[in-house]
Design an enzyme around this catalytic site. Structure first.
Site, mmCIF file in Angstrom:
data_model
loop_
_atom_site.group_PDB
_atom_site.id
_atom_site.type_symbol
_atom_site.label_atom_id
_atom_site.label_comp_id
_atom_site.label_asym_id
_atom_site.label_seq_id
_atom_site.Cartn_x
_atom_site.Cartn_y
_atom_site.Cartn_z
ATOM 1 N N LYS A 40 -19.308 -21.215 -2.745
ATOM 2 C CA LYS A 40 -18.736 -22.443 -3.235
ATOM 3 C C LYS A 40 -17.382 -22.623 -2.663
ATOM 4 C CE LYS A 40 -21.491 -22.140 -7.613
ATOM 5 N NZ LYS A 40 -21.629 -21.215 -8.639
ATOM 6 N N LYS A 90 -17.243 -8.955 -4.111
ATOM 7 C CA LYS A 90 -16.084 -9.633 -4.624
ATOM 8 C C LYS A 90 -14.993 -8.692 -4.782
ATOM 9 C CE LYS A 90 -18.441 -13.553 -6.465
ATOM 10 N NZ LYS A 90 -19.236 -14.018 -7.349
ATOM 11 N N LYS A 150 -23.832 -16.167 3.656
ATOM 12 C CA LYS A 150 -24.423 -16.843 2.705
ATOM 13 C C LYS A 150 -23.335 -18.110 2.218
ATOM 14 C CE LYS A 150 -24.021 -16.323 -1.732
ATOM 15 N NZ LYS A 150 -23.732 -15.968 -3.189
HETATM 16 P P1 TYM Z 1 -24.247 -19.007 -8.969
HETATM 17 O O1 TYM Z 1 -23.313 -19.879 -9.842
HETATM 18 O O2 TYM Z 1 -23.557 -18.183 -8.044
HETATM 19 O O3 TYM Z 1 -25.333 -19.822 -8.220
HETATM 20 C C1 TYM Z 1 -26.242 -20.601 -8.923
HETATM 21 C C2 TYM Z 1 -27.765 -20.368 -8.310
HETATM 22 O O4 TYM Z 1 -27.780 -20.639 -6.821
HETATM 23 C C3 TYM Z 1 -28.230 -19.580 -6.198
HETATM 24 N N1 TYM Z 1 -27.599 -19.542 -5.009
HETATM 25 C C4 TYM Z 1 -28.060 -19.806 -3.848
HETATM 26 N N2 TYM Z 1 -29.298 -19.755 -3.399
HETATM 27 C C5 TYM Z 1 -29.607 -20.031 -2.016
HETATM 28 N N3 TYM Z 1 -28.755 -20.163 -1.285
HETATM 29 C C6 TYM Z 1 -27.365 -19.858 -1.368
HETATM 30 N N4 TYM Z 1 -26.504 -19.985 -0.480
HETATM 31 C C7 TYM Z 1 -26.926 -19.650 -2.857
HETATM 32 N N5 TYM Z 1 -25.920 -19.486 -3.306
HETATM 33 C C8 TYM Z 1 -26.214 -19.476 -4.936
HETATM 34 C C9 TYM Z 1 -27.900 -18.164 -7.031
HETATM 35 O O5 TYM Z 1 -28.724 -17.161 -6.697
HETATM 36 C C10 TYM Z 1 -28.351 -18.719 -8.474
HETATM 37 O O6 TYM Z 1 -29.564 -18.761 -8.774
HETATM 38 N N6 TYM Z 1 -25.156 -15.099 -12.193
HETATM 39 C C11 TYM Z 1 -25.431 -16.282 -11.698
HETATM 40 C C12 TYM Z 1 -25.416 -17.203 -12.828
HETATM 41 C C13 TYM Z 1 -26.101 -16.607 -14.302
HETATM 42 C C14 TYM Z 1 -27.527 -16.511 -14.599
HETATM 43 C C15 TYM Z 1 -27.639 -16.109 -15.691
HETATM 44 C C16 TYM Z 1 -28.516 -16.912 -13.605
HETATM 45 C C17 TYM Z 1 -25.540 -16.364 -15.465
HETATM 46 N N7 TYM Z 1 -26.473 -15.865 -16.251
HETATM 47 C C18 TYM Z 1 -28.874 -15.655 -16.274
HETATM 48 C C19 TYM Z 1 -29.973 -16.705 -14.193
HETATM 49 C C20 TYM Z 1 -29.944 -16.247 -15.572
HETATM 50 C C21 TYM Z 1 -24.475 -17.005 -10.768
HETATM 51 O O7 TYM Z 1 -23.453 -16.606 -10.559
HETATM 52 O O8 TYM Z 1 -25.128 -18.007 -10.169
#
Ligand code: TYM
Length: 328
Positions: A198, A112, A195
């Site tokens: 969003k 990022k 990947k």
């Molecule tokens: P975030 O919002 O980016 O994504 C949410 C979840 O979706 C998964 N993910 C994917 N899995 C498979 N293929 C993809 N292309 C893909 N894109 C996203 C992410 O791995 C995630 O599980 N940091 C985290 C949010 C968070 C969190 C936490 C998670 C904050 N605190 C504590 C677990 C525990 C995040 O940015 O996810």
């Protein structure tokens, strides 16, 4: 102690099929396995610039998505991260136990920040994994279901827990990540080497897309040279990604999906992948619309925050005591 299962999603851009497969699809099964603490990581959404109205709307959407995926508020806790101040309080403690060197090695930060000007990179983006570790630690969570891109952050949380416990005794619970065997990393439909995130309207399937748009996106997904439907990430990344998507929708292995499509042409193959995604997302979208209309998420979030606060405050107190902070 019960098996606490915790995860969060950031209410940044539009939720994608990748997010759905990583967290939402398996939600009912997770509820059988343990006590769920699922949350909307709204403080994390601030690490990159976001408009207040967009953040508000995305947070509501995300609450509705969790519920549409089958989260039962009588059995699981759904809450907004910012409703539980213990996250920020623990963050100010734990930032002293993670180091600049380890944070600067985080792949997500490197990805990022490399696209940004130095003086536009917020401290919050750099320190993101500290807050994420606190999210996990506060609930004594043992299992963290995530996609592949979050493994490194959970591993860092484990380092922190071990470091802390070595110094102060067994205060914190050691978490484990859990990734799907199929679908841990869903790739972009327009560029299957990156990947699905969003932010790419062509390559991403958004959970709010019209079903006709979803079909169109899948039909125009990049495939590869040759004509065989084969799982070969190296030489056929586009086809392999579609096979993974199909397998996740149908809850089967990639080998089973490959077998199913033996002898198929690309066009028919894509059509069936689109059918499978639509079959899954149509009822999900209907439930989402109903929840948005009746606003049932409001009470759920309020009650969820109360339950979450209780658990989180107890852990916070335990940590404060262990490190020598006076107080109740
Ligand atoms: P975030 O919002 O980016 O994504 C949410 C979840 O979706 C998964 N993910 C994917 N899995 C498979 N293929 C993809 N292309 C893909 N894109 C996203 C992410 O791995 C995630 O599980 N940091 C985290 C949010 C968070 C969190 C936490 C998670 C904050 N605190 C504590 C677990 C525990 C995040 O940015 O996810």
């Amino acid at each position: 102690m019960s098996n606490r299962i915790l995860t969060g999603i950031k209410p940044t851009g539009q939720l994608t099929l990748g997010n759905y497969i990583a967290v939402l699809k398996g939600l009912p099964k997770q509820m059988e396995k343990g006590e769920l603490f699922y949350f909307i990581a709204d403080l994390h959404a601030l690490t990159l610039p976001i408009e207040p109205d967009v953040l508000r709307q995305n947070s509501i959407d995300l609450a509705a998505f969790y519920l549409a995926a089958g989260l039962d508020p009588n059995r699981a806790t759904l809450f907004l991260q910012s409703d539980v101040s213990a996250h920020s309080e623990l963050n100010s403690i734990m930032q002293n136990y993670l180091y600049m060197g380890e944070l600067s090695r985080m792949t997500q930060f490197k990805d990022k920040s490399s696209k940004m000007k130095e003086n536009a990179i917020g401290l919050g983006l750099f320190a993101y994994p500290v807050l994420m570790a606190c999210d996990i630690i506060l609930y004594d969570a043992k299992t963290i279901p995530v996609g592949e891109d979050q493994i490194q952050h959970v591993e860092l949380t484990r380092d922190l827990v071990n470091r802390f416990n070595n110094r102060y005794g067994e205060v914190l619970v050691l978490p484990n990540y859990e990734v799907k065997k199929v679908g841990a990393r869903i790739m972009s439909l327009s560029d299957p080497k990156v990947k699905m995130s969003k932010s790419d309207p062509k390559g991403d399937i958004f959970l709010k897309d019209d079903l006709s748009v979803i079909r169109k996106k899948i039909m125009s997904a990049v495939t590869d040279s040759g004509s065989e439907v084969k799982y070969d990430v190296e030489n056929k990344p586009g086809v392999s990604n579609l096979l993974v998507i199909y397998a996740s929708m149908k809850d089967i292995t990639v080998e089973e999906a490959e077998k199913h499509f033996e002898g198929y042409r690309y066009g028919d193959f894509k059509r069936e992948v689109a059918d499978a995604v639509i079959e899954e997302l149509e009822p999900f979208q209907n439930r989402y619309k109903e929840i948005i209309a009746n606003k049932s998420y409001e009470k759920v979030l309020q009650e969820g925050a109360e339950r979450a606060r209780k658990v989180a405050n107890e852990t916070l107190r335990r940590v404060q005591k262990a490190i020598g902070l006076l107080g109740k």
